[in-house]
Design an enzyme around this catalytic site. Structure first.
Site, short mmCIF file in Angstrom:
data_model
loop_
_atom_site.label_atom_id
_atom_site.label_comp_id
_atom_site.label_asym_id
_atom_site.label_seq_id
_atom_site.Cartn_x
_atom_site.Cartn_y
_atom_site.Cartn_z
N GLY A 1 -3.16 1.80 0.28
CA GLY A 1 -2.50 1.29 1.53
C GLY A 1 -1.26 0.79 1.39
N ASP A 2 -0.77 0.13 0.48
CA ASP A 2 0.47 -0.13 0.24
C ASP A 2 1.47 1.04 0.25
OD1 ASP A 2 -0.96 -2.81 -0.23
OD2 ASP A 2 -1.21 -2.33 -2.37
#
Length: 302
Positions: free
Chosen positions: A250-251
């Site tokens: 996600g990052d």
């Protein structure tokens, strides 16, 4: 300049254990140690894409010094506040059992340390990007995201928020450039279950109506959906590949989106870059490299 904030950085100890047995001595079959935390992950992938950033946050003790040292070796600029007491955390991530982690608590962060961070953020202005990502330690005020955004309000700083529940909802009035919940987090906010890209769109629109410019919803193997500031909707399934390590995916999507936006000022391209970066990290032992991202991006990204 891009600045990322990680309030509670860690040294991530990522291990595999074949045939893990409770109550017995288990030995690792593979080990990896990396500086971790959502903001640090964003800085790492940005660096892999050739984009400079400065990682901010708090570190303490010998673990904190090791986090700084390893980030320096990786070529990532940092300007952490070094706390006098406590020790930064070690997070143990057991790859053999998907999603199994033991995360440390981290050091106590005083109000004086928070004030020091605020002063560092005072230099930000037009053209700067700030990424606020992840949970906050119990010792910090629970409105810290809102305090930061209120302090920077009116300075034309582009702010990205990757957080959950109240941390996210309380900042929407300050119109963040991008928010990136996953579908579980979005569903939790609105007390519903979201399983398809189509189902997340009306709820993402609600976040946009509340103030977010762009709402990017990550959905693991289902792909992602973007409600863009220009009113257009982009969605796509995840590229095909074998899940190796979901930590930081996600990052990586946030980093890819920012890199794509900086490169072309196109929401469609930023979305595609984000999806490619998130997937490339999920398909790799480490966070995504530029080559891995461009490969998934396809001919259109060359």
């Amino acid at each position: 300049m891009i600045y990322t904030v990680t309030f509670n950085p860690s040294l991530d100890y990522i291990v595999s254990v074949d045939d893990f047995q409770l109550g017995l001595t288990n030995r690792t079959s593979s080990e990896l140690m990396l500086p971790g935390g959502k903001g640090i992950n964003v800085s790492t992938v940005l660096g892999n894409l050739g984009i400079e950033s400065t990682a901010l946050g708090f570190v303490a003790g010998f673990i904190g010094q090791e986090i700084i040292r390893r980030m320096g070796e990786m070529g990532i600029r940092s300007d952490f506040i070094v706390l006098e007491n406590g020790v930064s955390r070690i997070n143990v991530k057991l790859k053999s059992i998907d999603g199994t982690e033991i995360n440390g608590a981290g050091p106590e962060i005083s109000e004086e340390a928070v004030d020091c961070l605020m002063k560092k953020l005072d230099i930000l202005g037009r053209g700067d990007i700030l990424v606020l990502a992840g949970s906050i330690p119990k010792s910090m005020p629970d409105d810290i995201y809102r305090r930061i955004m209120k302090r920077l309000d009116g300075r034309e700083v582009m702010i990205v928020v990757d957080a959950t529940k109240d941390l996210l909802m309380n900042v929407l009035e300050f119109h963040p450039f991008l928010v990136k919940p996953n579908h579980h987090e979005l569903g939790e906010i609105f007390q519903t279950e979201l399983k398809t890209r189509e189902s997340v769109i009306p709820y993402a629109r609600k976040l946009q109506a509340m103030g977010a410019a762009n709402v990017l919803v990550s959905m693991a193997g289902e792909g992602a959906a973007l409600i863009a500031a220009d009113g257009k909707i982009y969605d796509a399934p995840a590229p095909k590949g074998t899940l190796v390590n979901a930590v930081g995916a996600g990052d990586s999507m946030v980093a890819g989106f920012l890199a794509g936006w900086i490169e072309q000022k196109s929401y469609e391209y930023a979305f595609r870059m984000g999806l490619a970066a998130g997937s490339a990290s999920a398909f790799s032992e480490m966070l995504a490299t530029k080559e891995e991202i461009k490969k998934l991006l396809g001919d259109g990204g060359k």
